[in-house]
Structures are given as C-alpha cells and as structure tokens.
Write an enzyme that holds these catalytic residues in place. Structure first.
Site, PDB file in Angstrom:
ATOM      1  N   GLY A   1       0.882  -1.248   0.086  1.00 59.37           N
ATOM      2  CA  GLY A   1       0.170  -0.221   0.099  1.00 59.37           C
ATOM      3  C   GLY A   1       0.956   1.184  -0.036  1.00 59.37           C
ATOM      4  O   GLY A   1       0.546   2.236  -0.599  1.00 59.37           O
ATOM      5  N   ASP A   2       1.882   1.368   0.853  1.00 57.61           N
ATOM      6  CA  ASP A   2       2.791   2.245   1.024  1.00 57.61           C
ATOM      7  C   ASP A   2       3.575   2.640  -0.630  1.00 57.61           C
ATOM      8  O   ASP A   2       3.800   3.724  -0.960  1.00 57.61           O
ATOM      9  CB  ASP A   2       3.809   2.167   1.994  1.00 57.61           C
ATOM     10  CG  ASP A   2       3.187   2.352   3.373  1.00 57.61           C
ATOM     11  OD1 ASP A   2       2.893   3.671   3.797  1.00 57.61           O
ATOM     12  OD2 ASP A   2       3.497   1.438   3.978  1.00 57.61           O
ATOM     13  N   SER A   3       4.019   1.533  -1.004  1.00 57.87           N
ATOM     14  CA  SER A   3       4.842   1.507  -2.059  1.00 57.87           C
ATOM     15  C   SER A   3       3.820   2.069  -3.370  1.00 57.87           C
ATOM     16  O   SER A   3       4.473   2.791  -4.173  1.00 57.87           O
ATOM     17  CB  SER A   3       5.415   0.158  -2.793  1.00 57.87           C
ATOM     18  OG  SER A   3       6.473  -0.102  -1.482  1.00 57.87           O
TER      19      SER A   3
ATOM     20  N   GLY B   1       3.665   5.631  -3.320  1.00 62.97           N
ATOM     21  CA  GLY B   1       4.721   6.293  -3.619  1.00 62.97           C
ATOM     22  C   GLY B   1       4.904   6.327  -4.983  1.00 62.97           C
ATOM     23  O   GLY B   1       5.433   7.535  -5.659  1.00 62.97           O
TER      24      GLY B   1
END
Length: 408
Positions: free
Chosen positions: A175-177, A180
C-alpha cells in the site's frame, strides 16, 4: 562544497523530502534513481526505517536501498527556527514530498501558501492515508490500512471456507509503495504541466491517498459490483477469470506456476499431458468452461505435475512454450541470470557497512541515460552542511543552527 554529478532523465530536478517510514521516501527513491537530486530531511535521531528489518551492527540493511541516492539533512522540525531552514531550502527545489497527517506540516509553519511564498513554482506532493480532505482525513493510517480499505486484503485472503486464519498480508508494504509510485507519477506530471503543457511556471499540488492508490488497482471489482451486485471473492492461487492459471505441486516439494489460459497454450499443455482427450472434454473446451470447472481441471494438472521434479517439469513446459516458473524466494531472485543480466540484482558498495550489498536495480529502464545508483543510504545528517551551504547558508549560520540543536 562537494560538486556532485547526476545522471538520468530527471537530472536537474531537485526534490525536498520531508517523509518518514515508507510512502514518501519510496516515491523519492524512484525519482532519485532516475537522476533527481533528492534532499531528505530527517529527525536528528534519524528516520524510523533506520531501525527496521534485519540489521548488522545496528545498521539497517533495508536503509541501504530505501535512502540510496539521497542527501541526508538532519533537522529538528519541532524546534523554533526550523521552518525557516526549510523555507530557504525550498527556494532551490522543484518539488517537495511529505507524508505527515494532513495539516501537520502547516502546524509546523510550512503550509502550502507559506512554501509557495518562497517558491511559487514549487510542486507539493502530499501522501496520506485518506487524502487531504473528506470525512476520514484526520484518521491515522499506514499502508496496511490502505490495503484493507482499498479491497486488497480481502482479495489476498484464503478462498472462502478454506481457512479460519486472518486475511493474508501480501508480504511487503504494498500500500505504501503504490502510493509512492502514484506520488512520483503525480510529481513528474505536475512538473510537465508547469513547464510544458501550461507553461505558466506555477506549482501544483499532488494529493495521494494510500486507500485510493490500492483501490485504483482493483481491476473490474467496482463495475462488477455496481452492475451485477457480485462481490469479488478471494481465489487463492487461481485467477478467477482465466484457467488454467495456478500453482501446482512437484515431486520434490516445489510449486510451479503454469499459465495455460489461452486456447493455443491450453492445447500445448494438453499435448504435454498426454494427448487430445483433455482438450476435447466439453468441460474445458473454452476459457469460460474451464473457469466453471477449474477445480476438476486443476486436480488433473496437479496430478500430472506431481510426477516430475520441478526442474524437469519446467524444462518440458519451456520446450512447449507454455508460460511457467517455479515460485522464487530471495535466494532465487538473487541468483537469477535474467535479473543479473539486466542489472536488476547487483552489488553496490556501501561505506556504512564497509562492503558491497545486494541491491535491486533501477526501474524503469530508460535507454541512453538510465540513471544510476550513486551511493547507498547515507548516515544521519551526512550532507547537512553541504546542502545548507549550497542553499546560501554561511558557516556562522550553520554553526548557530547546530548550537541551537535545530540541525545535526
């Protein structure tokens, strides 16, 4: 001051990162790999990721990749006077990326309006759990929350009725990637609009939510529900819309993925399995029929694959031109000749460890000027003096900031 040479399609771009953990720093790592000069602002104690994952003598191995190609400036953003340091730094920047909760940067004296008074051309990228507005704006969130609310955690679970374990995590901070990635795309898009499409030289704001980044990848999930009321369910190793496409066991305890889901591929797979009988079976005559009868089909394929060790099975499938692979772990990825040939797995000297570490390469590959891994994740504040001096701070000013414990 050290004169640094940058290569890559984004050379000449300068980005200030006021990020922590994963999403914003992943965005800027992508930009840095492609040649941007990324100045990472981190607390005097360092970014929390410096203490995540496996470490050697207290130094994070993940950090070597996570912060590579960035210059580290250590600033206590809560200290009186810290906002003034950031405002002077942004004068020379094309973009700023942050991933605090909405409004937190403004409370530090760094609102969008304040930043753009210093640099009207500044592109500002905000990465947050739910976005900069809406009823969930102020809720706490990490990547796992985005994965859950965006629908991914439901679809990555065990198939219904097969397990009472909690829904399965993907295995990385996807999810973070994803957020990003979208932030990086948004920033270069906003810079294109500023400099070329509109050509007005004015900065834009990029607003990326973890939840929305995940939801955007959910293929036909929403239109399927909207038109038919169907809620897509986890399918385990299978693809719910195409068959056969799953992981099958081998005699030596490995799993081999086989994707024989087009008509020519299925015909070739059937030929390997012993003739035309399987292909002529009305249960498997076309893809919709195979999907409807996938359990029976996968049982037959699994019984066939189990006769072979993985290497022999893969040799048969490759000669028949049927897409297949063994499921890789870290050791397989590191040794893979294709990854090695394309420098997607490479050794990079890291002075913090005094040796070369294995890194993933740069994606995407751009011909002629692809970017490079110039250095690995730096020490805390390694470039503070260099960056501040390059932005016009005098030596007495830098010494005074250090005396006040605003910088390190």
């Amino acid at each position: 001051m050290t004169q640094r040479k940058f290569s890559g399609p984004l050379r000449g771009m300068r980005v200030l990162e006021i990020g922590h953990f994963i999403a914003a720093p992943f965005c800027t790592r992508l930009l840095a790999d492609l040649g941007a000069d990324v100045v990472k602002v981190e607390p005097l104690s360092g970014d929390p990721v410096r203490k995540w994952g496996d470490s050697v003598e207290g130094k994070s191995l993940w950090w070597s990749v996570h912060a590579r190609n960035k210059r580290s400036v250590a600033v206590n953003l809560k200290a009186p006077g810290a906002a003034g340091v950031i405002l002077r730094l942004v004068r020379d920047c094309d973009a700023l990326v942050e991933n605090f909760r909405p409004g937190q940067l403004a409370r530090m004296g760094l609102s969008n309006e304040t930043l753009r008074r210093e640099n009207p051309a500044l592109v500002i990228g905000h990465v947050s759990g739910y976005g900069q507005d809406g009823p969930y704006r102020d809720r706490a969130a990490f990547g796992v929350i985005g994965e859950a609310i965006g629908g991914l955690r439901h679809l990555s679970d065990h198939p219904p009725g097969t397990s009472d374990l909690p829904p399965v995590r993907v295995g990385v901070s996807i999810g973070d990637s994803l957020a990003g990635l979208y932030a990086a795309l948004g920033i270069v898009s906003a810079l294109w609009q500023r400099d070329r499409a509109a050509g007005d030289g004015l900065g834009r704001t990029v607003d990326v939510a973890l939840t929305e980044s995940v939801l955007s990848l959910m293929e036909g999930m929403l239109p399927e529900y909207g038109e038919t009321g169907k809620v897509r369910q986890p399918s385990g190793s299978r693809i719910p819309t195409a068959a056969p496409s799953s992981a099958y066991p081998t005699r030596d305890g490995k799993w081999v993925l086989i994707a024989g889901n087009s008509e020519p591929l299925f015909q070739r797979l059937c030929a390997l399995m012993g003739g035309s009988g399987l292909a002529a079976d009305p249960r498997f005559c076309d893809n919709p029929s195979r999907v409807a009868n996938v359990a029976a089909l996968d049982d037959m394929i699994g019984a066939w694959t189990y006769q072979y060790e993985a290497a022999a099975l893969l040799d048969l499938l490759e000669k028949a031109d049927v897409p297949a692979t063994r499921i890789y772990d870290a050791a397989d990825c590191a040794a893979d000749p294709q990854f090695r040939h394309r420098e997607m797995v490479r050794e990079v000297e890291d002075p913090l460890f005094g040796k070369a570490l294995t890194h993933p390469g740069i994606v995407p590959k751009i011909t002629d000027d692809p970017g490079e891994i110039r250095w690995c994740g730096p020490a805390i504040g390694e470039h503070t003096d260099e960056v501040l001096a390059g932005s016009g701070f005098t030596l007495p000013e830098i010494a005074a900031l250090r005396e006040k414990e605003i910088i390190a």
